[in-house]
Scaffold this active site. Structure first.
Site, mmCIF file in Angstrom:
data_model
loop_
_atom_site.group_PDB
_atom_site.id
_atom_site.type_symbol
_atom_site.label_atom_id
_atom_site.label_comp_id
_atom_site.label_asym_id
_atom_site.label_seq_id
_atom_site.Cartn_x
_atom_site.Cartn_y
_atom_site.Cartn_z
ATOM 1 N N LYS A 72 -19.105 121.429 169.337
ATOM 2 C CA LYS A 72 -18.689 122.679 168.678
ATOM 3 C C LYS A 72 -19.675 123.085 167.567
ATOM 4 O O LYS A 72 -20.111 124.230 167.498
ATOM 5 C CB LYS A 72 -17.285 122.475 168.103
ATOM 6 C CG LYS A 72 -16.821 123.497 167.102
ATOM 7 C CD LYS A 72 -16.341 124.762 167.749
ATOM 8 C CE LYS A 72 -16.007 125.813 166.691
ATOM 9 N NZ LYS A 72 -15.672 127.086 167.256
ATOM 10 N N LYS A 110 -18.343 127.966 157.380
ATOM 11 C CA LYS A 110 -17.684 126.649 157.474
ATOM 12 C C LYS A 110 -18.363 125.798 158.554
ATOM 13 O O LYS A 110 -18.700 124.635 158.327
ATOM 14 C CB LYS A 110 -16.205 126.838 157.819
ATOM 15 C CG LYS A 110 -15.488 125.538 158.150
ATOM 16 C CD LYS A 110 -14.122 125.754 158.787
ATOM 17 C CE LYS A 110 -13.599 124.434 159.347
ATOM 18 N NZ LYS A 110 -12.299 124.519 159.971
ATOM 19 N N THR A 144 -11.366 122.773 163.947
ATOM 20 C CA THR A 144 -12.796 122.487 163.800
ATOM 21 C C THR A 144 -12.968 121.681 162.523
ATOM 22 O O THR A 144 -12.700 122.190 161.429
ATOM 23 C CB THR A 144 -13.612 123.796 163.686
ATOM 24 O OG1 THR A 144 -13.378 124.579 164.849
ATOM 25 C CG2 THR A 144 -15.094 123.493 163.558
HETATM 26 P P1 NAD Z 1 -5.521 129.722 159.659
HETATM 27 O O1 NAD Z 1 -5.796 129.456 158.241
HETATM 28 O O2 NAD Z 1 -5.096 131.076 160.093
HETATM 29 O O3 NAD Z 1 -4.417 128.673 160.199
HETATM 30 C C1 NAD Z 1 -4.254 127.371 159.735
HETATM 31 C C2 NAD Z 1 -2.765 127.133 159.577
HETATM 32 O O4 NAD Z 1 -2.558 125.784 159.161
HETATM 33 C C3 NAD Z 1 -2.119 128.038 158.528
HETATM 34 O O5 NAD Z 1 -1.005 128.714 159.080
HETATM 35 C C4 NAD Z 1 -1.703 127.067 157.430
HETATM 36 O O6 NAD Z 1 -0.527 127.460 156.750
HETATM 37 C C5 NAD Z 1 -1.477 125.809 158.242
HETATM 38 N N1 NAD Z 1 -1.508 124.588 157.435
HETATM 39 C C6 NAD Z 1 -2.317 124.255 156.400
HETATM 40 N N2 NAD Z 1 -2.015 123.032 155.925
HETATM 41 C C7 NAD Z 1 -0.994 122.587 156.686
HETATM 42 C C8 NAD Z 1 -0.260 121.380 156.699
HETATM 43 N N3 NAD Z 1 -0.491 120.406 155.822
HETATM 44 N N4 NAD Z 1 0.739 121.248 157.612
HETATM 45 C C9 NAD Z 1 1.005 122.236 158.492
HETATM 46 N N5 NAD Z 1 0.331 123.406 158.542
HETATM 47 C C10 NAD Z 1 -0.646 123.561 157.641
HETATM 48 O O7 NAD Z 1 -6.831 129.270 160.448
HETATM 49 P P2 NAD Z 1 -7.218 129.616 161.964
HETATM 50 O O8 NAD Z 1 -8.113 130.803 161.999
HETATM 51 O O9 NAD Z 1 -5.991 129.593 162.809
HETATM 52 O O10 NAD Z 1 -8.151 128.359 162.282
HETATM 53 C C11 NAD Z 1 -7.598 127.085 162.581
HETATM 54 C C12 NAD Z 1 -8.720 126.166 163.007
HETATM 55 O O11 NAD Z 1 -9.366 126.728 164.148
HETATM 56 C C13 NAD Z 1 -9.819 125.985 161.943
HETATM 57 O O12 NAD Z 1 -10.213 124.647 161.955
HETATM 58 C C14 NAD Z 1 -10.900 126.949 162.394
HETATM 59 O O13 NAD Z 1 -12.191 126.525 161.961
HETATM 60 C C15 NAD Z 1 -10.766 126.860 163.898
HETATM 61 N N6 NAD Z 1 -11.261 128.037 164.635
HETATM 62 C C16 NAD Z 1 -10.933 129.287 164.217
HETATM 63 C C17 NAD Z 1 -11.399 130.382 164.945
HETATM 64 C C18 NAD Z 1 -11.041 131.795 164.530
HETATM 65 O O14 NAD Z 1 -11.644 132.744 165.059
HETATM 66 N N7 NAD Z 1 -10.083 132.005 163.644
HETATM 67 C C19 NAD Z 1 -12.197 130.196 166.083
HETATM 68 C C20 NAD Z 1 -12.494 128.896 166.489
HETATM 69 C C21 NAD Z 1 -12.021 127.815 165.752
#
Ligand code: NAD
Length: 289
Positions: A168, A243, A93
């Site tokens: 979204k 966010k 997102t």
């Molecule tokens: P998270 O922080 O658990 O996962 C993100 C991952 O990206 C982490 O493991 C981090 O180490 C990795 N990362 C960061 N920088 C990096 C890089 N340069 N190269 C490779 N990996 C890297 O977050 P999440 O909850 O999995 O959310 C991910 C996305 O999904 C976000 O954009 C969030 O807004 C969206 N989202 C989350 C949810 C939810 O319920 N968690 C729901 C809908 C959408």
């Protein structure tokens, strides 16, 4: 297919596993070693850099924290390093402007790219029941559809590049505002001496009915089981709702759209998160009312 998966966090970890279960070969990368190890245990092949992971890929899927990281990963290590025949799918997102920026650079280099943010939380990511909102060309959508279908139950074409992100943030702005409105209706009902289950029985069948009430009621013990019944643990974190509301406010400002309810919801969630509640499910906003 050989699919490179970048970002194996709460959401991406489960999504990558569902690609493995669908028979794809998944080349995984994350900056956190533990996330990479979990992916390896679940059948992905770990790589030590994005560049290595995307080599020879038929598709690249990313699930990253924000637009700045998506831009840096794609500009530094995906574009020019993945084969130009590879389909690029960013499921993070992020802001509409960043999504369009990366997609237009990708298209200029001959790649097909879609933005495909998700609705549904960690449980849906693990279960493969996410909803994907897809921005990109008809051809890009058609190519992305089977990859996304392995990770979700609904895949909808929202329009051109950036349209998935637009859908979204509009959806989540509505969700944030409707959760606050639902919570304050329950609190007012309580002050007026109504039994809360009775109010639910009436309003869930009347014109005030909404998802925040009937699927995700912020009041413990009322409606179907929700994070409210679990001390507001799990679910969709207040920090993530904030966010998305910030992204919505920035997008509204860009196009000059008046969003007074979204703006108020953003203020309330910002204050709530700043008071140390960012990790609680977003329905816990009821505690402030
Ligand atoms: P998270 O922080 O658990 O996962 C993100 C991952 O990206 C982490 O493991 C981090 O180490 C990795 N990362 C960061 N920088 C990096 C890089 N340069 N190269 C490779 N990996 C890297 O977050 P999440 O909850 O999995 O959310 C991910 C996305 O999904 C976000 O954009 C969030 O807004 C969206 N989202 C989350 C949810 C939810 O319920 N968690 C729901 C809908 C959408």
């Amino acid at each position: 297919m050989r699919i490179a998966f970048i970002g194996l966090g709460n959401m991406g970890g489960g999504m990558a596993v569902n690609l493995v279960k669908a028979g794809h070969s998944v080349a995984a990368f994350d900056v956190v070693e533990a996330a990479l190890e979990r992916a390896r245990e679940n059948g992905c092949t770990p790589f030590t850099s994005v560049r290595e992971a995307v080599q020879g890929a038929d598709a690249v899927v990313s699930m990253l924290p924000n637009g700045a990281i998506v831009q840096s990963v794609y500009f530094a290590d995906v574009l020019g390093h993945a084969p130009t025949a590879a389909l690029l799918l960013d499921c993070s997102t992020i802001d509409v402007a960043a999504a369009k920026d990366v997609a237009s650079a990708a298209l200029a280099q001959g790649y097909a790219m879609v933005d495909a943010p998700v609705s549904g939380g960690i449980a849906a990511a693990n279960a493969g029941t996410l909803t994907f909102m897809v921005g990109g060309s008809e051809a890009g959508f058609a190519a992305a559809q089977p990859v996304l279908a392995a990770m979700g139950k609904t895949v909808i074409h929202a329009g051109d590049s950036g349209a998935g992100q637009a859908a979204k943030i509009c959806n989540n702005m509505l969700l944030g505002a409707s959760m606050v409105a639902t919570a304050e209706a329950f609190k007012l009902a309580e002050r007026l001496g109504l039994d809360l289950q009775t109010f639910y029985d009436i309003s869930s069948k009347a014109s005030g009915q909404c998802w925040s009430m009937t699927a995700y009621c912020p009041v413990p013990g009322v409606g179907p089981v929700s994070p409210a019944d679990n001390g507001y643990q799990g679910g969709f974190a207040t920090a993530l709702m904030l966010k998305d509301l910030k992204l919505a406010m920035a997008a509204a400002q860009d196009v000059g759209a008046p969003v007074p309810m979204g703006h108020r919801a953003e203020e309330l969630y910002r204050a709530f998160a700043e008071a140390g509640n960012g990790g609680l499910d977003f329905s816990s906003i009821i505690a402030t009312l």
